[in-house]
Design a protein around this motif. Structure first.
Motif: not given
Length: 240
Positions: A178-207
């Motif tokens: 989630m932090q590779a290539d200096n991407q803004d990982f904040r968009t993957y999180l809904s509250d700084g800890l749990h996953l946003s919709q984008k974070g859920n999509d990211f996890l699903a696509s890699h899992l």
């Protein structure tokens, strides 16, 4: 009266903390996995909000044991660390020292192996990164101080990867990805800890690629509707 045979679905067990518990919400990564495995596997959500690896190690034998037919389990994800890595001074109840976290992960893998769920069926998932500013706001709303740091969570994530390497399991290193290539990982999180919709999509696509390897040989359960003889459906559908 003869007893009918049961149609048994293989199972994928998602075992983790709140990030797993919430994964069956609309758009969640667990829901994505369950949808992909419809008619092939039952996907069981065994997420326990707030749990750390110490508590997980204690309850795992109550969730998966000989009475739950472990031979029918196709895969298990183990997803802890977000609570273990809490700062001890700010959150002593959930905090687990890093070396104990490592031993707890190993213990869970060894337990599963002991009931015939071998390491090739296990996927470890590291905690995601922490966006401290957003999580601090959540902490203040709950009347406490910031109790997690991204740098500390990163140490637990690296430890999780090392356990996977040592024990021979697959691992999904969310913290790094989630932090590779200096991407803004904040968009993957809904509250700084749990996953946003984008974070859920990211996890699903890699899992999914890791999980698909473990279930690709499983058949489609019960015949496709178009293949059923509508004049004699019992011939294909009635178990003996």
């Amino acid at each position: 009266m003869s007893r009918l045979s049961s149609v048994l679905w293989p199972r994928v067990v998602l075992f983790g903390d709140s990030i797993t518990q919430f994964s069956f919400e609309p758009g969640g990564w667990g829901a994505f996995i369950a949808n992909n495995l419809a008619r092939k596997c039952d996907v069981l959500n065994r997420g326990l909000s707030g749990y750390n690896s110490k508590w997980a190690k204690i309850v795992l034998p109550q969730l998966i044991n000989q009475s739950t037919d472990p031979q029918n389990i196709a895969a298990v994800t183990i997803f802890f660390g977000a609570n273990d890595s809490a700062i001890k001074e700010a959150n002593p109840k959930q905090h687990i020292p890093q070396d104990e976290y490592v031993q707890n992960l190993k213990s869970m893998i060894e337990y599963l192996k002991g009931i015939s769920i071998t390491e090739d069926k296990v996927i470890l998932i590291t905690p995601p990164p922490i966006e401290e500013a957003a999580w601090e706001k959540e902490c203040i709303l709950k009347g406490c101080q910031l109790n997690r740091l991204n740098s500390v969570t990163g140490k637990y994530a690296r430890a999780c990867v090392e356990v996977a390497t040592e024990c021979g399991t697959d691992v999904l290193d969310l913290w790094t990805l989630m932090q590779a290539d200096n991407q803004d990982f904040r968009t993957y999180l809904s509250d700084g800890l749990h996953l946003s919709q984008k974070g859920n999509d990211f996890l699903a696509s890699h899992l999914w690629p890791l999980l698909e390897k473990k279930v690709s040989g499983l058949p489609f359960i019960l015949p496709y509707w178009a293949d059923i003889d509508h004049l004699n459906p019992e011939a294909m559908l009635k178990a003996s």
